[in-house]
Design a protein around this motif. Structure first.
Motif, PDB file in Angstrom:
ATOM      1  N   VAL A 108     -22.911  16.726 -14.312  1.00  0.00           N
ATOM      2  CA  VAL A 108     -23.735  17.792 -14.875  1.00  0.00           C
ATOM      3  C   VAL A 108     -23.842  18.955 -13.891  1.00  0.00           C
ATOM      4  O   VAL A 108     -23.767  20.121 -14.267  1.00  0.00           O
ATOM      5  CB  VAL A 108     -25.136  17.260 -15.240  1.00  0.00           C
ATOM      6  CG1 VAL A 108     -25.986  18.367 -15.830  1.00  0.00           C
ATOM      7  CG2 VAL A 108     -25.030  16.110 -16.230  1.00  0.00           C
ATOM      8  N   SER A 111     -21.208  21.691 -13.804  1.00  0.00           N
ATOM      9  CA  SER A 111     -21.154  22.699 -14.855  1.00  0.00           C
ATOM     10  C   SER A 111     -21.709  24.027 -14.350  1.00  0.00           C
ATOM     11  O   SER A 111     -21.550  25.063 -14.996  1.00  0.00           O
ATOM     12  CB  SER A 111     -21.957  22.241 -16.086  1.00  0.00           C
ATOM     13  OG  SER A 111     -23.331  22.125 -15.783  1.00  0.00           O
ATOM     14  N   SER A 112     -22.356  24.014 -13.175  1.00  0.00           N
ATOM     15  CA  SER A 112     -22.960  25.224 -12.627  1.00  0.00           C
ATOM     16  C   SER A 112     -21.953  26.366 -12.415  1.00  0.00           C
ATOM     17  O   SER A 112     -22.224  27.501 -12.813  1.00  0.00           O
ATOM     18  CB  SER A 112     -23.673  24.899 -11.312  1.00  0.00           C
ATOM     19  OG  SER A 112     -24.288  26.041 -10.767  1.00  0.00           O
ATOM     20  N   LEU A 114     -19.222  26.947 -13.985  1.00  0.00           N
ATOM     21  CA  LEU A 114     -18.824  27.452 -15.301  1.00  0.00           C
ATOM     22  C   LEU A 114     -19.940  28.292 -15.911  1.00  0.00           C
ATOM     23  O   LEU A 114     -19.684  29.327 -16.531  1.00  0.00           O
ATOM     24  CB  LEU A 114     -18.475  26.286 -16.228  1.00  0.00           C
ATOM     25  CG  LEU A 114     -17.907  26.654 -17.609  1.00  0.00           C
ATOM     26  CD1 LEU A 114     -16.691  27.548 -17.470  1.00  0.00           C
ATOM     27  CD2 LEU A 114     -17.563  25.391 -18.393  1.00  0.00           C
ATOM     28  N   ILE A 115     -21.193  27.861 -15.709  1.00  0.00           N
ATOM     29  CA  ILE A 115     -22.334  28.647 -16.184  1.00  0.00           C
ATOM     30  C   ILE A 115     -22.343  30.016 -15.512  1.00  0.00           C
ATOM     31  O   ILE A 115     -22.574  31.045 -16.152  1.00  0.00           O
ATOM     32  CB  ILE A 115     -23.658  27.901 -15.902  1.00  0.00           C
ATOM     33  CG1 ILE A 115     -23.726  26.603 -16.714  1.00  0.00           C
ATOM     34  CG2 ILE A 115     -24.867  28.778 -16.237  1.00  0.00           C
ATOM     35  CD1 ILE A 115     -24.900  25.706 -16.343  1.00  0.00           C
ATOM     36  N   VAL A 137     -12.488  26.447 -16.486  1.00  0.00           N
ATOM     37  CA  VAL A 137     -12.582  25.357 -17.458  1.00  0.00           C
ATOM     38  C   VAL A 137     -11.707  24.185 -17.036  1.00  0.00           C
ATOM     39  O   VAL A 137     -12.081  23.016 -17.178  1.00  0.00           O
ATOM     40  CB  VAL A 137     -12.187  25.852 -18.868  1.00  0.00           C
ATOM     41  CG1 VAL A 137     -12.126  24.691 -19.851  1.00  0.00           C
ATOM     42  CG2 VAL A 137     -13.178  26.898 -19.357  1.00  0.00           C
ATOM     43  N   PHE A 140     -13.491  22.266 -14.384  1.00  0.00           N
ATOM     44  CA  PHE A 140     -14.558  21.454 -14.965  1.00  0.00           C
ATOM     45  C   PHE A 140     -13.979  20.226 -15.656  1.00  0.00           C
ATOM     46  O   PHE A 140     -14.535  19.127 -15.573  1.00  0.00           O
ATOM     47  CB  PHE A 140     -15.361  22.310 -15.950  1.00  0.00           C
ATOM     48  CG  PHE A 140     -16.520  21.576 -16.585  1.00  0.00           C
ATOM     49  CD1 PHE A 140     -17.468  20.945 -15.799  1.00  0.00           C
ATOM     50  CD2 PHE A 140     -16.663  21.533 -17.958  1.00  0.00           C
ATOM     51  CE1 PHE A 140     -18.541  20.276 -16.370  1.00  0.00           C
ATOM     52  CE2 PHE A 140     -17.718  20.868 -18.542  1.00  0.00           C
ATOM     53  CZ  PHE A 140     -18.671  20.242 -17.744  1.00  0.00           C
ATOM     54  N   SER A 141     -12.830  20.404 -16.331  1.00  0.00           N
ATOM     55  CA  SER A 141     -12.171  19.270 -16.984  1.00  0.00           C
ATOM     56  C   SER A 141     -11.745  18.231 -15.959  1.00  0.00           C
ATOM     57  O   SER A 141     -11.844  17.013 -16.189  1.00  0.00           O
ATOM     58  CB  SER A 141     -10.943  19.758 -17.770  1.00  0.00           C
ATOM     59  OG  SER A 141     -11.318  20.674 -18.776  1.00  0.00           O
ATOM     60  N   ALA A 165     -28.520  22.301 -12.461  1.00  0.00           N
ATOM     61  CA  ALA A 165     -27.347  23.150 -12.655  1.00  0.00           C
ATOM     62  C   ALA A 165     -27.734  24.551 -13.105  1.00  0.00           C
ATOM     63  O   ALA A 165     -27.177  25.546 -12.634  1.00  0.00           O
ATOM     64  CB  ALA A 165     -26.405  22.507 -13.682  1.00  0.00           C
ATOM     65  N   TYR A 249     -16.280  23.331  -6.877  1.00  0.00           N
ATOM     66  CA  TYR A 249     -15.679  22.084  -7.345  1.00  0.00           C
ATOM     67  C   TYR A 249     -15.155  21.241  -6.183  1.00  0.00           C
ATOM     68  O   TYR A 249     -14.991  20.027  -6.311  1.00  0.00           O
ATOM     69  CB  TYR A 249     -14.514  22.370  -8.308  1.00  0.00           C
ATOM     70  CG  TYR A 249     -14.932  22.891  -9.654  1.00  0.00           C
ATOM     71  CD1 TYR A 249     -15.932  22.274 -10.388  1.00  0.00           C
ATOM     72  CD2 TYR A 249     -14.292  23.995 -10.208  1.00  0.00           C
ATOM     73  CE1 TYR A 249     -16.294  22.745 -11.633  1.00  0.00           C
ATOM     74  CE2 TYR A 249     -14.642  24.483 -11.464  1.00  0.00           C
ATOM     75  CZ  TYR A 249     -15.649  23.852 -12.169  1.00  0.00           C
ATOM     76  OH  TYR A 249     -16.014  24.320 -13.403  1.00  0.00           O
TER      77      TYR A 249
END
Length: 293
Positions: A108, A111-112, A114-115, A137, A140-141, A165, A249
């Motif tokens: 979770v 996801s920061s 990407l946000i 993306v 994140f994947s 996040a 990441y």
């Protein structure tokens, strides 16, 4: 009224600073996880911000930079609010690791970036190209593949890392916004002051006596906190939020190594596949930035 210009763009310097920040964050969170079995998250947050503030003031005094120019902010209330966003992210993080498996917290939390990439468009008016967005993306994947969250085991406690996040993403965007008005040291000072002041008011209600063998670890949490956020601020000052944020990441790599060495968590094949995707996404962003400059 004077016009404040943004700092010169140094994308590769920004990427390097974000990679350093990611490693320092994982070190700090690992200490908090270790101490979290015996101490309140509020007490850990208090130590993290109070030591952060003491270390920062001492360094500024030694460097002769404890001046009015460093202490004054063009947007003091905005900077204080930015510091509270980070305090919120810290408390959510420390609460999360107490009630959830670390892998669920990380999936979770990751996801920061990407946000940030998405919110940088309406909030900071940044232009995010399709390729850069696709790379975020992809990263994140890769995280999803690496941690393989148990969808069937999701529960209301996941609202804690979601809060972490969101708070951290908004903190990063605020850091980028106020970089146009204040120096990195001023921003770092307000971060420590906001967290230290509010946590000091709250900590008497959560205090547990600190064992002598843990005192050094409490201090180290604050030192790592100061260094990690100085690196983060420098990253945001040096390049666009949508470029450097996906490099958080890389925390996955450090988390895997520290988990293996200190907590006995053995990485799976999926972890290496996911980490490879994260590395490729980050490598693409670096190569793409070199070609553009």
């Amino acid at each position: 009224m004077s016009v404040v210009t943004m700092p010169a763009q140094r994308p590769l310097h920004g990427i390097a600073c974000m990679l350093a920040a990611a490693a320092l964050f994982v070190g700090m969170d690992s200490l908090a996880k270790y101490l979290g079995d015996h101490y309140s998250p509020v007490q850990l947050a208090w130590s993290r911000y109070s030591v952060h503030l003491i270390v920062l003031v001492a360094l500024l005094a030694i460097m002769g930079r404890l001046t009015r120019a460093e202490l004054e902010s063009r947007a003091p209330w905005g900077q204080f609010g930015r510091g509270l966003l980070l305090l919120g992210a810290t408390l959510f993080a420390y609460l999360s690791v107490r009630v959830l498996p670390l892998t669920q917290v990380y999936v979770v939390n990751f996801s920061s970036p990407l946000i940030v990439t998405l919110l940088a468009i309406p909030l900071l008016k940044e232009k995010v190209g399709a390729k850069r967005l696709l790379a975020a993306v992809c990263g994140f994947s890769g995280v999803l593949i690496a941690v393989q969250p148990d969808v069937g085991g999701l529960n209301a406690n996941l609202l804690l890392p979601v809060g972490m996040a969101v708070c951290f993403a908004l903190y990063q965007l605020a850091t980028r916004y106020f970089a146009a008005q204040d120096s990195a040291l001023t921003s770092l000072l307000y971060t420590a002051t906001a967290g230290g002041l509010v946590s000091t008011l709250a900590v008497p209600f959560f205090w547990v006596p600190v064992q002598s063998e843990d005192i050094a670890l409490f201090v180290l949490i604050g030192v790592l906190g100061a260094l990690s956020h100085f690196a983060l601020i420098e990253a945001m000052r040096s390049a666009s939020a949508s470029l450097v944020s996906p490099f958080l990441y890389s925390q996955l790599i450090w988390a895997t190594l520290i988990g293996y060495w200190f907590f006995g968590d053995y990485p799976t094949k999926a972890t290496f596949i996911g980490a490879g995707l994260v590395a490729m996404a980050g490598g693409y962003l670096i190569i793409n930035e070199r070609h553009q400059h």
